[in-house]
Enzyme design. Structure first.
Site, short mmCIF file in Angstrom:
data_model
loop_
_atom_site.label_atom_id
_atom_site.label_comp_id
_atom_site.label_asym_id
_atom_site.label_seq_id
_atom_site.Cartn_x
_atom_site.Cartn_y
_atom_site.Cartn_z
N ASN A 145 -21.27 -70.42 -76.03
CA ASN A 145 -22.39 -71.31 -75.73
C ASN A 145 -23.12 -70.74 -74.52
O ASN A 145 -22.72 -70.94 -73.38
CB ASN A 145 -21.87 -72.71 -75.41
CG ASN A 145 -21.22 -73.34 -76.63
OD1 ASN A 145 -21.91 -73.77 -77.56
ND2 ASN A 145 -19.89 -73.33 -76.67
N GLU A 146 -24.20 -70.05 -74.82
CA GLU A 146 -24.95 -69.37 -73.77
C GLU A 146 -25.76 -70.39 -72.97
O GLU A 146 -25.95 -71.52 -73.43
CB GLU A 146 -25.89 -68.33 -74.40
CG GLU A 146 -25.18 -67.29 -75.26
CD GLU A 146 -24.43 -66.23 -74.46
OE1 GLU A 146 -23.93 -66.56 -73.35
OE2 GLU A 146 -24.32 -65.09 -74.92
N PRO A 147 -26.26 -70.00 -71.78
CA PRO A 147 -27.08 -70.93 -71.00
C PRO A 147 -28.20 -71.52 -71.87
O PRO A 147 -28.84 -70.79 -72.64
CB PRO A 147 -27.66 -70.03 -69.90
CG PRO A 147 -26.61 -68.98 -69.73
CD PRO A 147 -26.06 -68.73 -71.09
N SER A 149 -27.52 -73.96 -74.01
CA SER A 149 -26.88 -74.65 -75.14
C SER A 149 -26.84 -76.14 -74.85
O SER A 149 -26.53 -76.55 -73.73
CB SER A 149 -25.44 -74.16 -75.33
OG SER A 149 -25.43 -72.81 -75.68
N THR A 164 -24.55 -60.93 -72.28
CA THR A 164 -23.22 -61.06 -72.89
C THR A 164 -22.92 -59.82 -73.72
O THR A 164 -21.81 -59.27 -73.68
CB THR A 164 -23.17 -62.32 -73.80
OG1 THR A 164 -23.38 -63.46 -72.98
CG2 THR A 164 -21.84 -62.43 -74.52
#
Ligand code: F6R
Length: 622
Positions: A145-147, A149, A164
């Site tokens: 869950n990347e920034p 999300s 990432t």
């Protein structure tokens, strides 16, 4: 919870998992665990395997759900999280394979939504996740869950952030081979776990502080865990470095005002408010949470002077000590002169990147200087680069009509292997050797550039590194023996080594442990020279010492900066987009220059002389 190191933290988490499994087993219940992958949980899984083998910990009642998986990827690919989990845990314990659940990187794209919904249904039916293990990305991601999300997100297909992909390049050889997508449990899914243990070591210090102390924000997904009512961050001391209670303990409670603590507090305040140390007033102390210090010492100017002198006394142009000069507060002894000095370089270029200016000074000031190259560094040479050298060797033989059957056989086989190489194949021993040789030649060229003769470069090829994959072995007696032998041969007065505890792929850390262990053993053996052997730690390419920790600061002139830059350029195999750069896309020479200029600027901001660049060292006592 802060543990001295990752090993102890991992042992704690393994203990918690074992306790949960056993409690559930005693009640005849299934234990549902949420699993993470990556570098962080490797020691945890090793400890669980040990507990299974030595303490009879059974996983018969355990059901697991992994957080995420790359997409697309085949299960059998070395880099798949399916393969990772089997390699590190499942193949070594008694879990029922039917109880293992990992999102499948082979699901057809059009069916992913349905599979994700089924995945969630499965752990809901199993009663929900009892204990979820998490790592944390440098950008604060949990799972993938990347920034950005959503707090409401569920298991789904996501796009990976470029940072990432760069951070995970180390698993893949080069960035183009890192998948762009992944399947991950959502934030809302993770928050439904009954208990969460997030682990974070070393290099995660900045994002851990933001996640624990910063505002809750979808821009820092791990910060959302503040809202969970049973979540613990399990971290090591290095990862705790930016937490207020560690970084500025005077702000969170009483603190003992040792000279080092005073220096730290005053340096932080000076840099924060942008005033040189000697200009700080009593009001500044009060307004910045340091009235306690002021009460204890009485006078602001006295404290300012004390800190200023401490900073001033770290700066010297004589890393090996200044001959024929008695300078009481000098960081190094003036006698003996010249000294025997040994620089340990984890990879073949760390010496020039991290302490190139000091390296050159030590030689120019007449010391007997040796470099111990600890590992071959072979996995950081790309296939394209090695092919160029193989072409050269083949061309050389053709040019001079050399008919050496053995050599041609090796070269042809290597060229063919590389041309046909599949994504998850590791290099043959011959290719690794050629890659290592390329780096060895670069290191030798750098030594010659500095002025050293070839016999001063010692290639140690420590065995822990030679796995051919990104997973390195732990240090062994063989590594320590090679290191002790070299130390015994040189009997150095000074040892320099990379003091990195936060190296993203662990090589620097293992290299450091090997040197420490070797020195300890030599000391215990009563080697007479060891009492005169001082150890100076430099930081590798990722970080610099905190300005208040520095014990020896070596200034560099603009000419020396340029000379160091050309020394770094010699490492052509590492130029441009090397495979193992971490999240920082600057090249090594740029990072080195920025970092050395930054240290110089910080010294100047504190009110000391402004140099073009500064290299920094901390002494290790043993
Ligand atoms: C892995 C995962 C990721 C990692 C994170 C840290 O299953 O979900 O969130 O935990 O990227 O990776 P490492 O541990 O390699 O630093």
């Amino acid at each position: 919870m802060i543990f001295p190191d990752a090993e102890k933290g991992s042992r704690f988490v393994a203990g918690e998992i074992a306790r949960t499994i056993r409690e559930k087993a005693a009640r005849n219940e299934k234990c549902v665990l949420g699993m993470a992958t990556g570098g962080t949980p490797v020691l945890l899984y090793a400890e669980l395997v040990r507990m299974h083998r030595e303490e009879g910990l059974s996983f018969r009642n355990v059901v697991t759900f992994n957080l995420d998986e790359y997409y697309p990827i085949s299960k059998t690919a070395y880099q798949s999280y399916w393969a990772f989990m089997h390699r590190h845990l499942f193949d070594h314990i008694d879990i029922d394979p039917a109880n293992i659940h990992i999102p499948d990187g082979g699901w057809p794209k059009e069916e992913i939504k349905q599979h994700c919904a089924e995945y969630e249904k499965k752990f809901a039916e199993a009663g929900g996740i009892d204990l979820q293990i998490l790592g944390i990305g440098l950008n604060g991601h949990i799972g993938f869950n990347e920034p950005g999300s959503s707090i409401y997100s569920r298991t789904r297909l996501v796009t990976l952030e470029n940072t990432t992909r760069i951070a995970n390049t180390y698993e893949f050889e080069n960035i183009s081979k890192v998948p762009r997508l992944a399947i991950t449990m959502g934030i809302s899914t993770i928050l439904q776990s009954k208990r969460i243990l997030l682990m974070g070591w070393g290099s995660k210090h900045a994002i851990i502080a933001r996640s624990v102390e910063g505002n809750v924000s979808e821009q820092v997904p791990a910060s959302i865990l503040q809202q969970h009512n049973d979540c613990t961050f399990v971290i090591d001391e290095a990862a705790a470095a930016d937490l207020t209670r560690i970084k500025s303990p005077w702000l969170t409670g009483d603190c003992v005002w040792t000279p080092a603590m005073t220096k730290r507090a005053v340096v932080q305040m000076s840099l924060k408010i942008g005033k040189p140390v000697l200009s700080l007033s009593a009001d500044d102390y009060v307004e910045n949470g340091l009235s306690d210090l002021l009460v204890e010492k009485g006078d602001a100017y006295e404290i300012n002077l004390e800190v200023y002198y401490m900073l001033r006394d770290t700066i010297t142009g004589w890393p090996g000590g200044k001959p024929n000069a008695v300078i009481p507060a000098h960081p190094e002894r003036s006698e003996p002169h010249p000294k025997r000095c040994l620089i340990f370089s984890p990879h073949p270029d760390d010496d020039i990147i991290s302490m190139g200016g000091t390296f050159m000074r030590l030689h120019d000031q007449g010391h007997e200087l040796h470099v111990g190259y600890q590992t071959s560094g072979n996995i950081a040479v790309t296939d394209e680069f090695v092919t160029r050298f193989i072409d050269f060797a083949v061309g050389f033989e053709e040019m001079f009509g050399i008919d050496n059957h053995k050599s041609q056989e090796i070269l042809m086989a290597a060229r063919k292997y590389i041309a046909d190489k599949q994504k998850d194949q590791t290099d043959t021993r011959e290719i690794r050797s050629i890659k290592g040789l390329i780096r060895r030649c670069e290191a030798k060229a750098t030594c010659r550039y500095v002025g050293l003769t070839d016999d001063r470069a010692h290639f140690m090829n420590l065995p822990f590194y030679e796995t051919g994959t990104i997973d390195k072995n732990p240090m062994s007696d063989a590594d320590v023996k090679i290191t002790m032998d070299l130390l015994r041969r040189i009997k150095p007065h000074q040892v320099y080594c990379a003091g990195d505890l936060a190296d993203p792929h662990g090589t620097h850390k293992v290299c450091l442990e090997i040197v420490f262990e070797s020195l300890r053993r030599l000391k215990a053996a009563g080697e007479p020279w060891i009492k005169d052997c001082w150890v100076w730690l430099y930081k590798g390419a990722w970080q610099e010492w905190d300005i208040s920790e520095i014990e020896m600061a070596i200034p560099m002139s603009p000419d020396q900066v340029r000379k160091k830059r050309f020394g770094i350029f010699i490492h052509q195999s590492q130029k441009d987009m090397v495979p193992f750069q971490g999240t920082d896309s600057r090249e090594f020479w740029q990072r080195a220059e920025d970092r050395n200029a930054n240290t110089a600027e910080l010294y100047a901001a504190l009110g000391l002389t402004k140099y073009a660049a500064v290299e920094a060292f901390v002494r290790w006592h043993y």
